[in-house]
Design an enzyme around this catalytic site. Structure first.
Site, PDB file in Angstrom:
ATOM      1  N   LYS A  94       0.839  -1.204   0.000  1.00  0.00           N
ATOM      2  CA  LYS A  94       0.000   0.000   0.000  1.00  0.00           C
ATOM      3  C   LYS A  94       0.874   1.254   0.000  1.00  0.00           C
ATOM      4  O   LYS A  94       0.533   2.267  -0.606  1.00  0.00           O
ATOM      5  CB  LYS A  94      -0.917   0.038   1.221  1.00  0.00           C
ATOM      6  CG  LYS A  94      -2.179  -0.754   1.267  1.00  0.00           C
ATOM      7  CD  LYS A  94      -2.744  -1.611   0.273  1.00  0.00           C
ATOM      8  CE  LYS A  94      -2.382  -2.602  -0.637  1.00  0.00           C
ATOM      9  NZ  LYS A  94      -2.362  -3.991  -0.472  1.00  0.00           N
ATOM     10  N   VAL A 119       1.412 -16.346  -8.276  1.00  0.00           N
ATOM     11  CA  VAL A 119       0.463 -17.391  -8.668  1.00  0.00           C
ATOM     12  C   VAL A 119      -0.246 -18.019  -7.461  1.00  0.00           C
ATOM     13  O   VAL A 119      -0.674 -19.155  -7.505  1.00  0.00           O
ATOM     14  CB  VAL A 119       1.167 -18.500  -9.496  1.00  0.00           C
ATOM     15  CG1 VAL A 119       1.630 -17.960 -10.835  1.00  0.00           C
ATOM     16  CG2 VAL A 119       2.338 -19.087  -8.721  1.00  0.00           C
ATOM     17  N   GLY A 125       0.379 -14.307 -13.265  1.00  0.00           N
ATOM     18  CA  GLY A 125      -0.766 -14.361 -12.365  1.00  0.00           C
ATOM     19  C   GLY A 125      -1.450 -13.008 -12.276  1.00  0.00           C
ATOM     20  O   GLY A 125      -0.848 -12.045 -11.821  1.00  0.00           O
ATOM     21  N   ALA A 126      -2.706 -12.947 -12.744  1.00  0.00           N
ATOM     22  CA  ALA A 126      -3.467 -11.689 -12.650  1.00  0.00           C
ATOM     23  C   ALA A 126      -4.389 -11.737 -11.445  1.00  0.00           C
ATOM     24  O   ALA A 126      -5.574 -11.418 -11.516  1.00  0.00           O
ATOM     25  CB  ALA A 126      -4.258 -11.455 -13.929  1.00  0.00           C
ATOM     26  N   HIS A 159     -24.153  14.908   1.781  1.00  0.00           N
ATOM     27  CA  HIS A 159     -23.935  15.392   0.415  1.00  0.00           C
ATOM     28  C   HIS A 159     -22.933  16.537   0.440  1.00  0.00           C
ATOM     29  O   HIS A 159     -23.058  17.427   1.276  1.00  0.00           O
ATOM     30  CB  HIS A 159     -25.239  15.887  -0.187  1.00  0.00           C
ATOM     31  CG  HIS A 159     -25.056  16.515  -1.539  1.00  0.00           C
ATOM     32  ND1 HIS A 159     -24.843  15.764  -2.671  1.00  0.00           N
ATOM     33  CD2 HIS A 159     -25.002  17.823  -1.919  1.00  0.00           C
ATOM     34  CE1 HIS A 159     -24.692  16.581  -3.708  1.00  0.00           C
ATOM     35  NE2 HIS A 159     -24.764  17.837  -3.274  1.00  0.00           N
TER      36      HIS A 159
HETATM   37  P1  NAD Z   1      -4.329 -15.256  -6.380  1.00  0.00           P
HETATM   38  O1  NAD Z   1      -4.787 -16.618  -6.095  1.00  0.00           O
HETATM   39  O2  NAD Z   1      -5.177 -14.082  -6.038  1.00  0.00           O
HETATM   40  O3  NAD Z   1      -3.970 -15.113  -7.948  1.00  0.00           O
HETATM   41  C1  NAD Z   1      -3.051 -15.939  -8.587  1.00  0.00           C
HETATM   42  C2  NAD Z   1      -3.408 -15.994 -10.050  1.00  0.00           C
HETATM   43  O4  NAD Z   1      -2.362 -16.662 -10.728  1.00  0.00           O
HETATM   44  C3  NAD Z   1      -4.672 -16.774 -10.337  1.00  0.00           C
HETATM   45  O5  NAD Z   1      -5.545 -15.974 -11.095  1.00  0.00           O
HETATM   46  C4  NAD Z   1      -4.188 -17.985 -11.129  1.00  0.00           C
HETATM   47  O6  NAD Z   1      -5.105 -18.396 -12.108  1.00  0.00           O
HETATM   48  C5  NAD Z   1      -2.914 -17.477 -11.760  1.00  0.00           C
HETATM   49  N1  NAD Z   1      -1.932 -18.517 -12.091  1.00  0.00           N
HETATM   50  C6  NAD Z   1      -1.588 -19.590 -11.349  1.00  0.00           C
HETATM   51  N2  NAD Z   1      -0.615 -20.296 -11.987  1.00  0.00           N
HETATM   52  C7  NAD Z   1      -0.352 -19.642 -13.152  1.00  0.00           C
HETATM   53  C8  NAD Z   1       0.558 -19.854 -14.230  1.00  0.00           C
HETATM   54  N3  NAD Z   1       1.403 -20.889 -14.232  1.00  0.00           N
HETATM   55  N4  NAD Z   1       0.570 -18.984 -15.279  1.00  0.00           N
HETATM   56  C9  NAD Z   1      -0.285 -17.918 -15.271  1.00  0.00           C
HETATM   57  N5  NAD Z   1      -1.154 -17.670 -14.269  1.00  0.00           N
HETATM   58  C10 NAD Z   1      -1.190 -18.504 -13.208  1.00  0.00           C
HETATM   59  O7  NAD Z   1      -2.891 -15.157  -5.669  1.00  0.00           O
HETATM   60  P2  NAD Z   1      -1.953 -13.926  -5.389  1.00  0.00           P
HETATM   61  O8  NAD Z   1      -2.299 -12.761  -6.212  1.00  0.00           O
HETATM   62  O9  NAD Z   1      -0.582 -14.510  -5.485  1.00  0.00           O
HETATM   63  O10 NAD Z   1      -2.288 -13.605  -3.880  1.00  0.00           O
HETATM   64  C11 NAD Z   1      -2.113 -14.599  -2.864  1.00  0.00           C
HETATM   65  C12 NAD Z   1      -3.075 -14.400  -1.742  1.00  0.00           C
HETATM   66  O11 NAD Z   1      -2.799 -13.199  -1.049  1.00  0.00           O
HETATM   67  C13 NAD Z   1      -4.506 -14.326  -2.243  1.00  0.00           C
HETATM   68  O12 NAD Z   1      -5.302 -15.179  -1.494  1.00  0.00           O
HETATM   69  C14 NAD Z   1      -4.883 -12.896  -2.033  1.00  0.00           C
HETATM   70  O13 NAD Z   1      -6.243 -12.744  -1.694  1.00  0.00           O
HETATM   71  C15 NAD Z   1      -3.969 -12.447  -0.893  1.00  0.00           C
HETATM   72  N6  NAD Z   1      -3.703 -11.012  -1.053  1.00  0.00           N
HETATM   73  C16 NAD Z   1      -4.688 -10.139  -0.776  1.00  0.00           C
HETATM   74  C17 NAD Z   1      -4.474  -8.800  -0.981  1.00  0.00           C
HETATM   75  C18 NAD Z   1      -5.569  -7.829  -0.684  1.00  0.00           C
HETATM   76  O14 NAD Z   1      -6.430  -8.151   0.109  1.00  0.00           O
HETATM   77  N7  NAD Z   1      -5.605  -6.671  -1.312  1.00  0.00           N
HETATM   78  C19 NAD Z   1      -3.281  -8.340  -1.501  1.00  0.00           C
HETATM   79  C20 NAD Z   1      -2.301  -9.273  -1.799  1.00  0.00           C
HETATM   80  C21 NAD Z   1      -2.534 -10.615  -1.572  1.00  0.00           C
END
Ligand code: NAD
Length: 481
Positions: A61, A279, A190-191, A453
């Site tokens: 953040k 990921v 990973g998006a 408002h």
């Molecule tokens: P995520 O599970 O949110 O996203 C990982 C993405 O990577 C998925 O969409 C998946 O389909 C993709 N993926 C997996 N293997 C792949 C590959 N080989 N090639 C391409 N894409 C692939 O995981 P994250 O973003 O790493 O976050 C981890 C955890 O941390 C999550 O549970 C998230 O909620 C938490 N987190 C939360 C916040 C927040 O609350 N703002 C911020 C950061 C992390």
């Protein structure tokens, strides 16, 4: 227990947002409490706060804020009548600011531990029996006894074979928070939440960012209408998001990464300076307890717990990222408070249906409750009301008009089932939805309340009005589903 062993009512393993909150609440409830943690910073100093404070929510953040300020000054501040001739930035200052914030917050937890008389143990805990732990670390091994044990050991970035981490080139989220210069081109794998947040930070500072996402759907956990809107916005900002794209290999050749991936079955290649692997995360459960304890795991490899976070071994609890449910700091913290209460003999429960999620991109995305696709899949009839920020006076004055608030309410009872926001301060606005839903509000309840408002909150009010087709500042038709 041997005579020399110290005994605590509760030993918490892990001082992340789940563990440190559990420890504080246990101590507040009069339980003698120790918290064991082995986190060290790069200089080898022990740090409380776990991933969230040290290399997760808080530092990300801080960088998101710095990069957003730069982007605003660079690209849009003149629209507000503010003229800045030359805008530049200094990554070192951004990083130093981030590090200071982390230091202040982690030392804050140290102070809270002292104030609450929590015994802080630096080292690695190993559960030998349901009442006994061995602590190893910089000092000699020691044994401590506990009437109750709370496992809050968190999670670590998941690894993939096609992208083996290398120092400062192929990095995980921690590495991506520590770049000392802006890379020219970054490939994010990973998006998910991490990929989008960190991809945004470096794109705003000038990196070309390509995001490879294996799934066909963008941000599949969010409401799909909101996710599509987010995807459009990110594309407009310049994030190159490739869906249905799976990484095959990545190799460093002459200081450049040669990346091969398959996009919708077509082999593609790109080169980049850095790769951020985001990921997902895996629970830290390796070598935490003696196998003779037979603590059960669930089918996904998380510690198996009931609604009260009790494992199958009496007296041992598990909370946060090591158990089912979303890996979110606030979910872990609430579980920590619930378990502390249970140990102290109180009646405690958590409403797992109302855990808010936030993606801290610009626009922010936040939601709580059910998505439209979930309601459709479970055959629940609902009415939907939406209000665009473009019609909000406050959002206009702020120059933040993209996005909307959408409220889904039960077709019979009008009870709010889900709220989905994409737009300015969605992370703050979503709290209104959580409060309303916790109090079982109907969309009509929310529609009858008075909102200041001009404020962004009025968009929540108008979305509630829109559920019955009666928004004032936008043409809304009742949408039945
Ligand atoms: P995520 O599970 O949110 O996203 C990982 C993405 O990577 C998925 O969409 C998946 O389909 C993709 N993926 C997996 N293997 C792949 C590959 N080989 N090639 C391409 N894409 C692939 O995981 P994250 O973003 O790493 O976050 C981890 C955890 O941390 C999550 O549970 C998230 O909620 C938490 N987190 C939360 C916040 C927040 O609350 N703002 C911020 C950061 C992390």
């Amino acid at each position: 227990m041997t005579e020399s062993e110290e005994e605590f009512d509760v030993v918490v393993i892990g001082a992340g947002p789940a563990g440190y909150v559990a420890a504080i609440r246990c101590a507040q409830l009069g339980l003698s409490t120790a918290c064991v943690d082995d986190w060290q910073d790069e200089q080898g100093n022990a740090r409380l706060g776990g991933t969230c404070l040290n290399v997760g929510c808080i530092p990300s953040k801080a960088l998101l804020e710095s990069s957003e300020k730069f982007e605003e000054c660079k690209h849009s501040v003149s629209e507000y009548g503010v003229l800045i001739n030359e805008v530049s930035f200094d990554v070192a200052t951004m990083q130093a600011r981030k590090n200071n914030i982390v230091k202040e917050l982690t030392s804050g937890i140290e102070q809270l531990f002292k104030a609450n008389k929590i015994t802080r143990i630096t080292g690695r805990a190993f559960i030998q029996t349901a009442n006994q732990l061995e602590i190893s670390g910089s000092q000699d091994k020691q044994n401590i006894a506990a009437k109750h044990i709370i496992i809050a050991t968190g999670s670590s970035p998941a690894a993939i074979e096609s992208a083996v981490l290398t120092d400062n080139v192929i990095v995980d989220s921690s590495g991506a928070l520590a770049f000392e210069e802006v890379p020219e081109k970054i490939c994010v794998v990973g998006a998910g939440v991490i990929g989008l947040e960190l991809g945004s930070v470096w794109r705003r500072l000038g990196s070309e960012v390509v995001v490879l996402e294996a799934q066909q759907e963008f941000l599949g956990i969010a409401d799909q209408q909101i996710a599509r809107e987010a995807q459009r916005q990110f594309k407009k900002q310049g994030l190159d998001i490739r869906l249905n794209a799976r990484l095959i290999s990545s190799e460093l050749k002459n200081d450049k990464l040669e990346i091969h991936f398959k996009e919708a079955e077509k082999e593609q290649q790109l080169s980049a300076d850095k790769m951020i692997v985001a990921v997902g995360r895996t629970p830290n459960i390796d070598k935490i307890w003696d196998p003779s304890l037979e603590i059960l795991l669930d089918e996904r490899g998380f510690i198996n717990v009931n609604q009260q976070c009790e494992t199958n071994v009496p007296g041992i609890y598990a909370i946060g990222d090591v158990v089912r449910g979303p890996m979110l700091a606030h979910k872990g913290s609430e579980e920590g408070m619930m378990v502390a209460g249970l140990i102290a003999g109180n009646h405690c429960a958590l409403n797992y249906d109302l855990i808010p999620s936030v993606v801290y991109t610009d626009p922010e995305i936040a939601w709580v409750g059910k998505t439209e696709q979930q309601l459709k899949a479970s055959g629940i009839r609902y009415n939907a009301g939406a209000f665009p920020f473009a019609a909000s006076g406050r959002a206009k004055a702020m120059g933040k008009t993209s996005g909307q608030v959408k409220i889904l309410a039960d077709a019979e009872s009008d009870r709010i089932l889900g709220v989905h926001i994409i737009g300015p301060q969605a992370s703050e606005l979503i709290a209104q939805a959580v409060i309303s839903m916790e109090l079982s509000a109907s969309s009509e309840d929310l529609a009858m309340m008075i909102f200041a408002h001009p404020s962004l909150s009025e968009a929540v009010h108008e979305a509630a009005l829109a559920v019955s087709g009666s928004a004032i500042h936008a043409v809304s038709r009742k949408r039945k589903n």
